[in-house]
Design an enzyme around this catalytic site. Structure first.
Site, PDB file in Angstrom:
ATOM      1  N   LYS A  39      -3.625   2.442  12.692  1.00 17.32           N
ATOM      2  CA  LYS A  39      -2.708   1.648  11.876  1.00 17.32           C
ATOM      3  C   LYS A  39      -2.149   0.433  12.636  1.00 17.32           C
ATOM      4  O   LYS A  39      -2.301   0.338  13.852  1.00 17.32           O
ATOM      5  CB  LYS A  39      -1.576   2.550  11.385  1.00 17.32           C
ATOM      6  CG  LYS A  39      -2.055   3.641  10.426  1.00 17.32           C
ATOM      7  CD  LYS A  39      -0.893   4.472   9.943  1.00 17.32           C
ATOM      8  CE  LYS A  39      -1.319   5.514   8.937  1.00 17.32           C
ATOM      9  NZ  LYS A  39      -0.168   6.284   8.434  1.00 17.32           N
TER      10      LYS A  39
ATOM     11  N   TYR B 223      -4.672   4.151  -1.245  1.00 15.03           N
ATOM     12  CA  TYR B 223      -3.547   5.085  -1.298  1.00 15.03           C
ATOM     13  C   TYR B 223      -3.109   5.411  -2.729  1.00 15.03           C
ATOM     14  O   TYR B 223      -1.996   5.901  -2.945  1.00 15.03           O
ATOM     15  CB  TYR B 223      -2.368   4.553  -0.488  1.00 15.03           C
ATOM     16  CG  TYR B 223      -2.601   4.630   1.005  1.00 15.03           C
ATOM     17  CD1 TYR B 223      -2.606   5.851   1.665  1.00 15.03           C
ATOM     18  CD2 TYR B 223      -2.843   3.481   1.756  1.00 15.03           C
ATOM     19  CE1 TYR B 223      -2.828   5.933   3.035  1.00 15.03           C
ATOM     20  CE2 TYR B 223      -3.073   3.553   3.126  1.00 15.03           C
ATOM     21  CZ  TYR B 223      -3.069   4.783   3.758  1.00 15.03           C
ATOM     22  OH  TYR B 223      -3.292   4.868   5.099  1.00 15.03           O
TER      23      TYR B 223
ATOM     24  N   ASN C 147       2.953   5.641  12.039  1.00 13.98           N
ATOM     25  CA  ASN C 147       2.592   6.801  12.858  1.00 13.98           C
ATOM     26  C   ASN C 147       1.220   6.680  13.515  1.00 13.98           C
ATOM     27  O   ASN C 147       0.591   7.674  13.842  1.00 13.98           O
ATOM     28  CB  ASN C 147       2.715   8.091  12.045  1.00 13.98           C
ATOM     29  CG  ASN C 147       1.781   8.128  10.853  1.00 13.98           C
ATOM     30  OD1 ASN C 147       0.878   7.318  10.725  1.00 13.98           O
ATOM     31  ND2 ASN C 147       1.996   9.087   9.973  1.00 13.98           N
TER      32      ASN C 147
ATOM     33  N   HIS D 291      -4.255   7.448  10.636  1.00 14.16           N
ATOM     34  CA  HIS D 291      -4.504   8.172   9.384  1.00 14.16           C
ATOM     35  C   HIS D 291      -5.755   9.002   9.596  1.00 14.16           C
ATOM     36  O   HIS D 291      -6.684   8.571  10.275  1.00 14.16           O
ATOM     37  CB  HIS D 291      -4.748   7.189   8.230  1.00 14.16           C
ATOM     38  CG  HIS D 291      -5.394   7.835   7.032  1.00 14.16           C
ATOM     39  ND1 HIS D 291      -4.648   8.424   6.040  1.00 14.16           N
ATOM     40  CD2 HIS D 291      -6.696   8.020   6.712  1.00 14.16           C
ATOM     41  CE1 HIS D 291      -5.490   8.930   5.131  1.00 14.16           C
ATOM     42  NE2 HIS D 291      -6.730   8.693   5.514  1.00 14.16           N
TER      43      HIS D 291
ATOM     44  N   GLU E 171     -13.033   8.857   1.155  1.00 14.20           N
ATOM     45  CA  GLU E 171     -12.411   7.815   1.973  1.00 14.20           C
ATOM     46  C   GLU E 171     -13.456   7.031   2.763  1.00 14.20           C
ATOM     47  O   GLU E 171     -13.350   5.807   2.891  1.00 14.20           O
ATOM     48  CB  GLU E 171     -11.371   8.432   2.912  1.00 14.20           C
ATOM     49  CG  GLU E 171     -10.151   8.942   2.184  1.00 14.20           C
ATOM     50  CD  GLU E 171      -9.123   9.577   3.087  1.00 14.20           C
ATOM     51  OE1 GLU E 171      -8.015   9.870   2.588  1.00 14.20           O
ATOM     52  OE2 GLU E 171      -9.387   9.777   4.294  1.00 14.20           O
TER      53      GLU E 171
END
Length: 146
Positions: free
Chosen positions: A11, A51, A114, A117, A128
């Site tokens: 990320k 998402y 965070n 993913h 995905e």
């Protein structure tokens, strides 16, 4: 144990901190081999589509904002039980609850920022991966974990 593939996204906070290499090393040391990888800056429609499963959740808007705030690295990892292994190496979503030595414990700034993913199931991994990569993007090569 089955060899499988999973999607991993490093990320914006991971890229901003300059810890790409450290995260990739942790993944490889855990036996997860990258078989496709690209750096990209997600557009709003790409982030919203990816998402979409969270569209009704209160954090959806801020998640999309965050994921479009800077470049990410999207990759496909392959290995024995790759989905579970990647999630183990990442650690809990909340870095305060993540186990010592996990990616999120070491590098995450918050629950949202965070650092990584990872797919949460083999079925979601397939979906995905297909979101970001064509089958022709996935490579095969011999690899021996040190």
């Amino acid at each position: 144990m089955a060899v499988e593939r999973t999607l991993s996204i490093l990320k914006p906070d991971a890229l901003q901190q300059g810890v790409i290499g450290k995260i990739l090393t942790k993944l490889e040391e855990a036996g997860l081999k990258p078989v496709a990888m690209k750096m990209m800056h997600l557009t709003r429609p790409e982030a919203e589509g990816f998402y979409a499963v969270h569209k009704e959740r209160p954090f959806f808007k801020s998640l999309v904002e965050y994921m479009t705030s800077g470049p990410v690295i999207v990759q496909v990892l392959e290995g024995e039980n790759a989905v579970a292994k990647n999630r183990e190496v990442m650690g809990a979503t909340d870095p305060a609850k993540a186990a010592e030595g996990t990616i999120r414990k070491l590098f995450a700034k918050s629950i949202e920022a965070n650092s990584a993913h990872g797919s949460d199931s083999a079925e979601n991994a397939r979906n995905e991966i297909a979101w970001f990569f064509a089958q022709t993007d996935l490579v095969r090569y011999d690899w021996k974990k040190r």
